[in-house]
Design an enzyme around this catalytic site. Structure first.
Site, PDB file in Angstrom:
ATOM      1  CD  GLN A  63      -3.608  -4.622   6.381  1.00 41.70           C
ATOM      2  OE1 GLN A  63      -3.672  -3.574   5.745  1.00 41.70           O
ATOM      3  NE2 GLN A  63      -4.039  -5.760   5.891  1.00 41.70           N
TER       4      GLN A  63
ATOM      5  CE  LYS B 292      -3.871  -2.349   2.170  1.00 42.16           C
ATOM      6  NZ  LYS B 292      -4.476  -2.867   3.389  1.00 42.16           N
TER       7      LYS B 292
ATOM      8  CG  ASP C 162     -10.102  -0.421   5.100  1.00 43.66           C
ATOM      9  OD1 ASP C 162      -9.869  -0.863   3.964  1.00 43.66           O
ATOM     10  OD2 ASP C 162      -9.389  -0.648   6.099  1.00 43.66           O
TER      11      ASP C 162
HETATM   12  N1  GUN Z   1      -7.025  -7.126   5.840  1.00 39.02           N
HETATM   13  C1  GUN Z   1      -7.352  -7.834   4.729  1.00 39.02           C
HETATM   14  N2  GUN Z   1      -7.993  -7.049   3.842  1.00 39.02           N
HETATM   15  C2  GUN Z   1      -8.088  -5.833   4.401  1.00 39.02           C
HETATM   16  C3  GUN Z   1      -8.654  -4.601   3.954  1.00 39.02           C
HETATM   17  O1  GUN Z   1      -9.229  -4.466   2.860  1.00 39.02           O
HETATM   18  N3  GUN Z   1      -8.541  -3.557   4.828  1.00 39.02           N
HETATM   19  C4  GUN Z   1      -7.947  -3.694   6.047  1.00 39.02           C
HETATM   20  N4  GUN Z   1      -7.900  -2.619   6.831  1.00 39.02           N
HETATM   21  N5  GUN Z   1      -7.412  -4.818   6.484  1.00 39.02           N
HETATM   22  C5  GUN Z   1      -7.486  -5.875   5.659  1.00 39.02           C
END
Ligand code: GUN
Length: 295
Positions: A97, A53, A120
């Site tokens: 995350q 990211k 998100d």
């Molecule tokens: N863990 C797995 N996929 C995601 C996601 O799309 N966002 C977040 N914050 N954590 C994740």
């Protein structure tokens, strides 16, 4: 039949060019968009996701800050970090995350994120807004799937979509987004009794279970569209999805590969949401400035 491959990498590449332009405009006329990512503990998969990211932010010109905390951080300290980021005008998007360690109350953490920075789309207000058909932010993975379907002009209205998986991150928002576009949606899980009886009726199948080879060719109607959201690591280190690719591609009309399918789209949609958050923050700041100049 040999299915047409829906390459997420190719579609994501196209989106990235468009996003770079929006970042450039924001940076030149106002400020650089900023994303904060909070990482707790040392889950190796989460570390890789967070690194990717941050790298994509760099490539598009988005400012990114990663806040890494040990796995034993307290709930209070994590909440304080989120409050600081909510108040930081240079940060437009906040992502925590997942998964988080067991002692952390995830719901309270997510609810603490300012909704206008919830890139998100996991905040309960955003989840409710999505259910009501006016989401502020669409969760990135299902949003990426919708863009892939649109890119190939795959009809949704009146079509039967079967979503296999009921997670908050993928399955549930995916079902809502397909429903919003007029699809008839069935939500199954990996434990659904006689799963094949559902998938065989589907025009579109979205697999999001984390179970290797759960969907096989005999479970698919000829010509159906098959989207594989699964990312599973095999004992030999290779990545694969939830779909038995070689068998299903003989039956399906369209299919996404793993890797190179939904994965690259998820990151691009996160970038899209961050840029959108910054564009909205600019509009708000400009409206406030106009108001105060009139007084
Ligand atoms: N863990 C797995 N996929 C995601 C996601 O799309 N966002 C977040 N914050 N954590 C994740």
């Amino acid at each position: 039949m040999n299915a047409i491959i829906i390459s997420g990498s190719t579609i994501a590449g196209k989106f990235r060019e468009e996003l770079k332009q929006r970042v450039k405009t924001l940076t030149e006329t106002w400020m650089q968009p900023g994303l904060a990512v909070i990482l707790v503990g040392d889950n190796p998969a989460s570390r890789v996701y967070v690194r990717n990211k941050a790298k994509t932010c760099d490539e598009l010109g988005i400012r990114s800050e990663v806040f890494s905390f040990p796995g034993d951080i307290s709930q209070k300290a994590l909440l304080q970090q989120i409050q600081d980021l909510n108040a930081n005008t240079e940060i437009h998007g906040i992502l925590v995350q997942l998964p988080l360690p067991g002692h952390i109350h995830i719901d309270e953490i997510i609810a603490a994120i300012a909704i206008e920075k919830d890139v998100d789309g996991f905040h309960p207000c955003n989840v409710g807004a999505l259910a009501a058909g006016h989401a502020l932010f669409h969760p990135c993975t299902p949003f990426g799937v919708m863009k892939m379907l649109a890119e190939f002009n795959i009809p949704l209205q009146g079509q039967h979509a079967v979503v296999v998986g009921r997670s908050n991150i993928v399955g549930k928002p995916m079902a809502l987004m397909l429903l919003e576009k007029g699809a008839t949606v069935t939500v199954c899980t990996s434990r659904t009794r006689d799963l094949a009886s559902h998938t065989r009726n589907a025009d579109i199948i979205v697999m999001a279970t984390g179970k290797v080879n759960l969907l096989t060719g005999d479970m698919v109607k000829p010509g159906a569209t098959v989207i594989d959201v699964g990312i599973n690591r095999l004992p030999d280190g290779r990545l694969c999805g939830d779909v038995e690719f070689s068998g299903v591609k003989e039956k399906a009309g369209y299919i996404t590969p793993v890797p190179g399918g939904v994965g690259p789209m998820t990151i691009v949609m996160l970038m899209n949401n961050t840029i959108e958050a910054a564009e909205r923050a600019r509009a708000t700041a400009q409206a406030v400035a106009r108001q105060s100049s009139m007084q």
